[in-house]
Design a protein around this motif. Structure first.
Motif, short mmCIF file in Angstrom:
data_model
loop_
_atom_site.label_atom_id
_atom_site.label_comp_id
_atom_site.label_asym_id
_atom_site.label_seq_id
_atom_site.Cartn_x
_atom_site.Cartn_y
_atom_site.Cartn_z
N ASP A 144 0.84 -1.21 0.00
CA ASP A 144 0.00 0.00 0.00
C ASP A 144 0.87 1.26 0.00
O ASP A 144 0.61 2.22 -0.73
N ALA A 145 1.92 1.23 0.81
CA ALA A 145 2.81 2.40 0.89
C ALA A 145 3.55 2.60 -0.44
O ALA A 145 3.75 3.74 -0.89
N TRP A 146 3.92 1.49 -1.07
CA TRP A 146 4.65 1.58 -2.36
C TRP A 146 3.73 2.14 -3.45
O TRP A 146 4.12 3.02 -4.23
N SER A 147 2.50 1.62 -3.47
CA SER A 147 1.53 2.12 -4.45
C SER A 147 1.29 3.61 -4.24
O SER A 147 1.25 4.39 -5.20
N ALA A 148 1.14 4.01 -2.97
CA ALA A 148 0.86 5.43 -2.68
C ALA A 148 2.05 6.29 -3.10
O ALA A 148 1.87 7.36 -3.69
N PRO A 170 -1.99 1.92 -8.77
CA PRO A 170 -2.98 1.15 -8.00
C PRO A 170 -2.48 -0.21 -7.50
O PRO A 170 -3.00 -0.73 -6.53
N TYR A 171 -1.50 -0.81 -8.19
CA TYR A 171 -1.14 -2.20 -7.85
C TYR A 171 0.36 -2.36 -7.59
O TYR A 171 1.19 -2.00 -8.43
N GLY A 208 5.82 3.04 -17.57
CA GLY A 208 5.56 1.97 -18.53
C GLY A 208 4.42 1.06 -18.10
O GLY A 208 3.58 1.42 -17.27
N ALA A 209 4.42 -0.15 -18.68
CA ALA A 209 3.37 -1.12 -18.38
C ALA A 209 3.60 -1.75 -17.01
O ALA A 209 2.65 -2.15 -16.34
N ARG A 213 -0.03 -0.05 -13.32
CA ARG A 213 -1.37 0.54 -13.25
C ARG A 213 -2.40 -0.36 -13.93
O ARG A 213 -3.58 -0.04 -13.97
N SER A 214 -1.95 -1.51 -14.44
CA SER A 214 -2.86 -2.40 -15.17
C SER A 214 -3.33 -3.57 -14.31
O SER A 214 -2.52 -4.34 -13.78
N ARG A 215 -4.62 -3.70 -14.18
CA ARG A 215 -5.20 -4.82 -13.44
C ARG A 215 -4.80 -6.16 -14.08
O ARG A 215 -4.49 -7.14 -13.41
#
Ligand SMILES: Cc1ncc(COP(=O)(O)O)c(C=O)c1O
Length: 375
Positions: free
Chosen positions: A7-11, A16-17, A138-139, A162-164
Protein backbone atom coordinates in the motif's frame (compact mmCIF):
# COMPACT_ATOMS: atom_id res chain seq x y z
CA UNK A 1 3.40 -6.45 6.68
CA UNK A 2 3.43 -7.28 3.00
CA UNK A 3 0.11 -5.52 2.46
CA UNK A 4 1.37 -2.51 4.38
CA UNK A 5 4.48 -2.33 2.21
CA UNK A 6 2.47 -2.71 -1.00
CA UNK A 7 0.00 0.00 0.00
CA UNK A 8 2.81 2.40 0.89
CA UNK A 9 4.65 1.58 -2.36
CA UNK A 10 1.53 2.12 -4.45
CA UNK A 11 0.86 5.43 -2.68
CA UNK A 12 4.45 6.62 -3.16
CA UNK A 13 4.18 5.95 -6.89
CA UNK A 14 0.53 6.84 -7.35
CA UNK A 15 -0.06 3.42 -8.91
CA UNK A 16 -2.98 1.15 -8.00
CA UNK A 17 -1.14 -2.20 -7.85
CA UNK A 18 2.05 -3.32 -6.12
CA UNK A 19 3.22 -6.90 -5.61
CA UNK A 20 6.01 -7.79 -3.20
CA UNK A 21 8.20 -10.72 -4.28
CA UNK A 22 11.19 -12.52 -2.79
CA UNK A 23 13.71 -10.88 -5.15
CA UNK A 24 14.05 -8.22 -7.81
CA UNK A 25 14.64 -11.04 -10.28
CA UNK A 26 11.26 -12.54 -9.33
CA UNK A 27 9.63 -9.11 -9.71
CA UNK A 28 11.09 -8.77 -13.21
CA UNK A 29 10.05 -12.32 -14.16
CA UNK A 30 6.53 -11.58 -12.89
CA UNK A 31 6.48 -8.28 -14.81
CA UNK A 32 7.53 -10.00 -18.05
CA UNK A 33 4.89 -12.70 -17.61
CA UNK A 34 2.43 -10.03 -16.50
CA UNK A 35 2.75 -8.10 -19.76
CA UNK A 36 2.13 -11.30 -21.68
CA UNK A 37 5.56 -12.33 -22.97
CA UNK A 38 6.15 -15.90 -24.07
CA UNK A 39 8.22 -18.13 -26.37
CA UNK A 40 9.58 -16.44 -29.46
CA UNK A 41 8.97 -12.88 -28.28
CA UNK A 42 11.89 -10.47 -28.44
CA UNK A 43 12.58 -7.78 -25.88
CA UNK A 44 14.97 -4.89 -26.42
CA UNK A 45 17.22 -4.46 -23.42
CA UNK A 46 20.45 -2.72 -22.52
CA UNK A 47 23.77 -4.49 -22.74
CA UNK A 48 25.05 -2.21 -19.97
CA UNK A 49 23.10 -3.40 -16.92
CA UNK A 50 23.08 -6.16 -14.32
CA UNK A 51 22.17 -9.43 -16.01
CA UNK A 52 18.98 -9.92 -13.95
CA UNK A 53 17.38 -7.02 -15.84
CA UNK A 54 16.65 -9.39 -18.68
CA UNK A 55 17.86 -12.89 -17.71
CA UNK A 56 14.45 -14.08 -16.49
CA UNK A 57 13.19 -13.69 -20.07
CA UNK A 58 14.93 -16.99 -20.77
CA UNK A 59 12.53 -18.62 -18.27
CA UNK A 60 9.65 -17.53 -20.50
CA UNK A 61 11.32 -18.58 -23.73
CA UNK A 62 11.48 -14.92 -24.75
CA UNK A 63 14.73 -13.50 -26.08
CA UNK A 64 16.55 -10.39 -24.88
CA UNK A 65 17.91 -8.39 -27.81
CA UNK A 66 20.79 -6.28 -26.60
CA UNK A 67 21.29 -2.62 -27.47
CA UNK A 68 24.12 -0.23 -26.70
CA UNK A 69 23.78 2.65 -24.24
CA UNK A 70 24.45 6.37 -24.06
CA UNK A 71 27.71 7.59 -22.60
CA UNK A 72 26.16 7.93 -19.12
CA UNK A 73 25.12 4.26 -19.23
CA UNK A 74 21.42 4.91 -19.89
CA UNK A 75 19.37 3.08 -22.54
CA UNK A 76 19.84 4.47 -26.04
CA UNK A 77 16.66 4.26 -28.16
CA UNK A 78 18.62 5.28 -31.25
CA UNK A 79 20.85 2.22 -30.88
CA UNK A 80 17.78 0.04 -30.29
CA UNK A 81 15.71 1.34 -33.20
CA UNK A 82 17.53 -0.76 -35.79
CA UNK A 83 16.87 -3.94 -33.81
CA UNK A 84 13.06 -3.82 -33.89
CA UNK A 85 11.48 -6.73 -35.79
CA UNK A 86 7.93 -8.08 -36.03
CA UNK A 87 8.85 -10.34 -33.08
CA UNK A 88 9.74 -7.40 -30.79
CA UNK A 89 7.07 -7.05 -28.10
CA UNK A 90 8.65 -5.03 -25.31
CA UNK A 91 11.57 -2.93 -24.16
CA UNK A 92 13.15 -3.12 -20.71
CA UNK A 93 15.39 -0.34 -19.44
CA UNK A 94 17.47 0.14 -16.30
CA UNK A 95 17.92 3.45 -14.49
CA UNK A 96 21.61 2.68 -14.02
CA UNK A 97 23.26 3.66 -10.77
CA UNK A 98 20.09 5.52 -9.84
CA UNK A 99 20.08 8.07 -12.67
CA UNK A 100 16.77 8.03 -14.57
CA UNK A 101 16.94 7.36 -18.30
CA UNK A 102 15.63 10.01 -20.68
CA UNK A 103 12.01 8.93 -20.26
CA UNK A 104 10.44 11.37 -22.75
CA UNK A 105 12.48 9.80 -25.55
CA UNK A 106 12.04 6.24 -24.31
CA UNK A 107 8.26 6.50 -23.88
CA UNK A 108 8.00 8.02 -27.39
CA UNK A 109 10.19 5.21 -28.75
CA UNK A 110 8.04 2.50 -27.10
CA UNK A 111 4.84 4.12 -28.38
CA UNK A 112 6.19 4.55 -31.90
CA UNK A 113 7.02 0.85 -32.14
CA UNK A 114 4.02 -0.42 -30.14
CA UNK A 115 6.21 -1.95 -27.41
CA UNK A 116 5.34 -2.55 -23.77
CA UNK A 117 7.80 -0.71 -21.52
CA UNK A 118 9.22 -2.33 -18.38
CA UNK A 119 11.40 -0.28 -16.04
CA UNK A 120 14.07 -1.97 -13.92
CA UNK A 121 14.32 0.48 -11.03
CA UNK A 122 16.55 -1.72 -8.86
CA UNK A 123 19.15 1.07 -8.56
CA UNK A 124 16.68 3.90 -8.47
CA UNK A 125 14.21 3.75 -5.57
CA UNK A 126 12.81 7.25 -5.26
CA UNK A 127 14.58 8.70 -8.33
CA UNK A 128 12.50 11.10 -10.40
CA UNK A 129 12.32 12.25 -14.02
CA UNK A 130 10.81 15.74 -14.40
CA UNK A 131 9.49 15.31 -10.86
CA UNK A 132 7.74 12.01 -11.57
CA UNK A 133 8.97 8.83 -9.83
CA UNK A 134 10.69 6.24 -12.00
CA UNK A 135 8.62 3.09 -12.29
CA UNK A 136 5.51 4.98 -13.38
CA UNK A 137 6.28 5.40 -17.09
CA UNK A 138 5.56 1.97 -18.53
CA UNK A 139 3.37 -1.12 -18.38
CA UNK A 140 5.18 -2.43 -15.29
CA UNK A 141 8.21 -1.71 -13.14
CA UNK A 142 10.38 -3.76 -10.79
CA UNK A 143 12.66 -2.92 -7.89
CA UNK A 144 15.09 -5.15 -6.01
CA UNK A 145 14.91 -4.88 -2.20
CA UNK A 146 18.16 -6.80 -1.70
CA UNK A 147 20.45 -5.73 1.15
CA UNK A 148 22.47 -3.11 -0.70
CA UNK A 149 19.51 -1.38 -2.29
CA UNK A 150 18.07 1.96 -1.20
CA UNK A 151 15.03 0.25 0.27
CA UNK A 152 16.28 -3.04 1.65
CA UNK A 153 14.54 -6.15 2.97
CA UNK A 154 17.63 -8.37 3.04
CA UNK A 155 16.24 -10.16 0.00
CA UNK A 156 13.08 -9.10 -1.76
CA UNK A 157 11.56 -7.28 -4.67
CA UNK A 158 8.48 -5.34 -5.66
CA UNK A 159 6.57 -4.88 -8.89
CA UNK A 160 4.16 -2.02 -9.58
CA UNK A 161 1.73 -1.42 -12.41
CA UNK A 162 -1.37 0.54 -13.25
CA UNK A 163 -2.86 -2.40 -15.17
CA UNK A 164 -5.20 -4.82 -13.44
CA UNK A 165 -4.49 -7.41 -16.11
CA UNK A 166 -0.71 -7.18 -15.67
CA UNK A 167 -1.14 -7.40 -11.89
CA UNK A 168 -3.35 -10.51 -12.08
CA UNK A 169 -0.96 -12.34 -14.38
CA UNK A 170 2.06 -11.30 -12.32
CA UNK A 171 0.34 -12.50 -9.17
CA UNK A 172 -0.47 -15.83 -10.75
CA UNK A 173 3.18 -16.54 -11.45
CA UNK A 174 4.25 -16.68 -7.79
CA UNK A 175 1.41 -15.86 -5.41
CA UNK A 176 -1.12 -18.69 -5.45
CA UNK A 177 -3.87 -19.87 -3.13
CA UNK A 178 -5.49 -17.48 -0.64
CA UNK A 179 -4.15 -14.21 -1.93
CA UNK A 180 -4.70 -14.97 -5.60
CA UNK A 181 -8.11 -16.49 -4.92
CA UNK A 182 -9.15 -13.42 -2.95
CA UNK A 183 -7.82 -10.86 -5.40
CA UNK A 184 -8.37 -12.31 -8.86
CA UNK A 185 -11.60 -11.74 -10.75
CA UNK A 186 -13.68 -14.92 -10.20
CA UNK A 187 -15.18 -14.42 -13.65
CA UNK A 188 -11.79 -14.05 -15.33
CA UNK A 189 -10.25 -16.81 -17.46
CA UNK A 190 -7.23 -17.14 -15.13
CA UNK A 191 -9.20 -17.56 -11.90
CA UNK A 192 -9.28 -21.39 -12.00
CA UNK A 193 -5.48 -21.31 -11.76
CA UNK A 194 -5.46 -19.12 -8.67
CA UNK A 195 -5.41 -22.00 -6.18
CA UNK A 196 -2.13 -23.38 -7.58
CA UNK A 197 -0.57 -20.51 -9.50
CA UNK A 198 1.70 -21.73 -12.30
CA UNK A 199 4.27 -23.68 -10.32
CA UNK A 200 6.43 -21.01 -8.73
CA UNK A 201 6.46 -19.42 -5.29
CA UNK A 202 7.67 -15.84 -5.15
CA UNK A 203 6.37 -14.71 -1.75
CA UNK A 204 8.76 -12.65 0.36
CA UNK A 205 9.72 -13.30 3.96
CA UNK A 206 7.53 -10.93 6.02
CA UNK A 207 10.34 -10.24 8.49
CA UNK A 208 12.50 -8.71 5.75
CA UNK A 209 9.54 -6.73 4.49
CA UNK A 210 8.96 -5.45 8.05
CA UNK A 211 12.50 -4.05 8.01
CA UNK A 212 11.89 -2.37 4.66
CA UNK A 213 8.46 -0.89 5.23
CA UNK A 214 9.58 2.01 7.42
CA UNK A 215 12.23 2.99 4.86
CA UNK A 216 9.65 4.06 2.29
CA UNK A 217 8.71 7.22 4.18
CA UNK A 218 12.41 8.06 4.68
CA UNK A 219 13.27 7.73 1.01
CA UNK A 220 12.54 11.32 -0.14
CA UNK A 221 14.77 12.80 2.56
CA UNK A 222 17.55 10.29 1.81
CA UNK A 223 17.40 11.14 -1.89
CA UNK A 224 17.55 14.83 -1.06
CA UNK A 225 20.53 14.31 1.23
CA UNK A 226 22.36 12.27 -1.37
CA UNK A 227 22.28 15.10 -3.93
CA UNK A 228 24.63 17.31 -1.94
CA UNK A 229 26.72 14.35 -0.88
CA UNK A 230 27.21 13.15 -4.45
CA UNK A 231 28.19 16.68 -5.54
CA UNK A 232 30.81 16.75 -2.77
CA UNK A 233 32.28 13.39 -3.77
CA UNK A 234 32.27 14.41 -7.44
CA UNK A 235 34.06 17.64 -6.46
CA UNK A 236 36.78 15.64 -4.75
CA UNK A 237 37.48 13.23 -7.59
CA UNK A 238 37.33 15.86 -10.32
CA UNK A 239 40.32 17.53 -8.70
CA UNK A 240 42.20 14.82 -10.56
CA UNK A 241 42.40 15.81 -14.20
CA UNK A 242 40.86 13.20 -16.48
CA UNK A 243 38.14 12.01 -14.08
CA UNK A 244 34.56 12.84 -15.04
CA UNK A 245 31.39 12.03 -13.08
CA UNK A 246 28.80 10.42 -15.36
CA UNK A 247 25.71 9.99 -13.20
CA UNK A 248 25.14 13.23 -11.31
CA UNK A 249 21.57 14.52 -11.28
CA UNK A 250 20.48 16.98 -13.98
CA UNK A 251 17.59 19.47 -13.86
CA UNK A 252 15.26 16.80 -15.33
CA UNK A 253 16.76 13.68 -13.80
CA UNK A 254 17.12 13.36 -10.02
CA UNK A 255 19.36 10.40 -9.30
CA UNK A 256 18.74 8.10 -6.34
CA UNK A 257 22.56 7.78 -6.22
CA UNK A 258 22.69 4.07 -5.61
CA UNK A 259 26.25 4.74 -6.71
CA UNK A 260 28.15 7.48 -8.46
CA UNK A 261 29.93 6.45 -11.66
CA UNK A 262 33.13 8.10 -12.91
CA UNK A 263 34.95 7.85 -16.21
CA UNK A 264 38.74 7.74 -16.05
CA UNK A 265 40.57 8.91 -19.18
CA UNK A 266 43.58 6.61 -19.50
CA UNK A 267 45.42 9.27 -21.55
CA UNK A 268 45.26 11.75 -18.69
CA UNK A 269 45.30 9.57 -15.56
CA UNK A 270 48.53 7.55 -15.51
CA UNK A 271 47.73 3.87 -15.21
CA UNK A 272 44.09 4.60 -16.00
CA UNK A 273 41.08 3.37 -14.08
CA UNK A 274 42.56 0.16 -12.65
CA UNK A 275 45.57 1.93 -11.15
CA UNK A 276 43.44 4.67 -9.63
CA UNK A 277 41.02 2.19 -8.06
CA UNK A 278 43.94 0.14 -6.70
CA UNK A 279 45.45 3.29 -5.16
CA UNK A 280 42.16 4.27 -3.48
CA UNK A 281 41.68 0.71 -2.21
CA UNK A 282 45.26 0.62 -0.90
CA UNK A 283 44.44 3.74 1.11
CA UNK A 284 41.46 1.92 2.63
CA UNK A 285 38.73 3.44 0.44
CA UNK A 286 37.08 0.13 -0.44
CA UNK A 287 33.91 1.87 -1.60
CA UNK A 288 35.76 2.76 -4.79
CA UNK A 289 35.01 -0.22 -6.94
CA UNK A 290 35.00 -1.54 -10.50
CA UNK A 291 31.44 -2.73 -11.20
CA UNK A 292 32.27 -6.28 -12.30
CA UNK A 293 28.80 -7.82 -11.90
CA UNK A 294 27.56 -5.33 -14.47
CA UNK A 295 29.94 -6.41 -17.21
CA UNK A 296 28.19 -5.80 -20.53
CA UNK A 297 25.76 -8.61 -21.15
CA UNK A 298 27.12 -9.36 -24.61
CA UNK A 299 30.32 -10.57 -22.93
CA UNK A 300 28.45 -13.15 -20.80
CA UNK A 301 28.01 -16.76 -21.94
CA UNK A 302 24.24 -16.84 -21.34
CA UNK A 303 23.69 -13.95 -23.74
CA UNK A 304 26.18 -15.17 -26.35
CA UNK A 305 24.72 -18.68 -26.28
CA UNK A 306 21.15 -18.19 -25.09
CA UNK A 307 19.60 -21.19 -23.37
CA UNK A 308 16.10 -21.56 -21.99
CA UNK A 309 14.46 -24.31 -19.94
CA UNK A 310 11.28 -23.96 -22.00
CA UNK A 311 12.36 -23.48 -25.60
CA UNK A 312 15.31 -23.56 -27.97
CA UNK A 313 16.57 -20.52 -29.80
CA UNK A 314 17.62 -20.30 -33.40
CA UNK A 315 19.24 -16.89 -33.00
CA UNK A 316 21.50 -15.11 -30.52
CA UNK A 317 20.75 -12.02 -28.44
CA UNK A 318 23.85 -10.30 -29.74
CA UNK A 319 23.39 -8.74 -33.14
CA UNK A 320 25.66 -5.71 -33.11
CA UNK A 321 28.75 -4.41 -31.41
CA UNK A 322 28.49 -2.34 -28.26
CA UNK A 323 31.38 0.15 -28.13
CA UNK A 324 29.75 2.48 -25.59
CA UNK A 325 28.98 -0.30 -23.11
CA UNK A 326 32.49 -1.68 -23.56
CA UNK A 327 34.03 1.73 -23.01
CA UNK A 328 32.02 2.13 -19.79
CA UNK A 329 33.09 -1.30 -18.59
CA UNK A 330 36.74 -0.55 -19.35
CA UNK A 331 37.08 2.98 -17.99
CA UNK A 332 34.66 3.56 -15.13
CA UNK A 333 34.67 3.09 -11.40
CA UNK A 334 31.89 3.65 -8.92
CA UNK A 335 31.61 4.81 -5.35
CA UNK A 336 28.62 4.46 -3.08
CA UNK A 337 26.86 7.62 -1.94
CA UNK A 338 25.85 6.92 1.64
CA UNK A 339 23.56 9.23 3.49
CA UNK A 340 23.23 8.77 7.22
CA UNK A 341 19.79 8.87 8.80
CA UNK A 342 18.73 12.02 10.65
CA UNK A 343 20.61 12.37 13.91
CA UNK A 344 23.75 10.67 12.57
CA UNK A 345 24.96 13.46 10.27
CA UNK A 346 28.46 13.31 11.72
CA UNK A 347 28.79 9.89 10.03
CA UNK A 348 28.50 11.67 6.66
CA UNK A 349 31.16 14.13 7.68
CA UNK A 350 33.50 11.33 8.75
CA UNK A 351 32.96 9.51 5.48
CA UNK A 352 33.60 12.63 3.42
CA UNK A 353 36.73 13.45 5.42
CA UNK A 354 38.06 9.95 4.76
CA UNK A 355 37.32 10.19 1.01
CA UNK A 356 38.94 13.65 0.95
CA UNK A 357 42.10 12.35 2.61
CA UNK A 358 42.43 9.47 0.14
CA UNK A 359 41.73 11.56 -2.96
CA UNK A 360 44.17 14.25 -1.77
CA UNK A 361 46.89 11.67 -1.33
CA UNK A 362 46.23 9.88 -4.62
CA UNK A 363 46.01 13.21 -6.48
CA UNK A 364 49.26 14.45 -4.93
CA UNK A 365 50.97 11.18 -5.84
CA UNK A 366 49.80 11.42 -9.44
CA UNK A 367 50.77 15.13 -9.67
CA UNK A 368 54.27 14.52 -8.33
CA UNK A 369 54.91 11.83 -10.90
CA UNK A 370 55.96 9.55 -8.02
CA UNK A 371 53.89 6.77 -9.51
CA UNK A 372 56.52 6.51 -12.26
CA UNK A 373 59.28 5.66 -9.80
CA UNK A 374 57.16 3.52 -7.50
CA UNK A 375 55.79 1.51 -10.42
C1 LIG B 1 19.76 -3.50 -12.10
C2 LIG B 1 19.36 -4.72 -11.33
N1 LIG B 1 18.32 -5.44 -11.75
C3 LIG B 1 17.90 -6.53 -11.09
C4 LIG B 1 18.55 -6.98 -9.96
C5 LIG B 1 18.10 -8.25 -9.32
O1 LIG B 1 17.64 -8.07 -8.02
P1 LIG B 1 17.70 -9.26 -6.96
O2 LIG B 1 19.13 -9.47 -6.60
O3 LIG B 1 16.89 -8.75 -5.81
O4 LIG B 1 17.09 -10.46 -7.59
C6 LIG B 1 19.64 -6.25 -9.47
C7 LIG B 1 20.33 -6.70 -8.26
O5 LIG B 1 21.40 -6.27 -7.91
C8 LIG B 1 20.06 -5.10 -10.17
O6 LIG B 1 21.12 -4.39 -9.77
Amino acid sequence: MVAEFEDAWSAAHDLPYSLVTNSGTAALHSAFYGIGLGPGDEVLCPSYTFFATSASLFQLGALPVLADCRSDGSFDPEAAAGLVTERTKAVVITHMWGLPCDMDVIVAFAEEHGLALVEDCSHAHGATYRGRPVGTFGAAAAWSLQTQKLVAAGEGGVLATRSREVYDRAQLLGHFNKRAMKEMDPQGPLYPYSVTGLGLKYRAHPLGVAFAVGQIAELPSWIKGKQAFAEEIAGLFTRIEGITPLTLSTPERTSAHYALLFDVDPDRVPGGRDRLVAACNAEGLDDVDIPKATSPLHTLHLFRHPMSPVTTYDRACVRTEFPVAERLAARTFKISVPCAPAGFEEEDERYLAAVRAVVDKVAAHLASGAHKESG
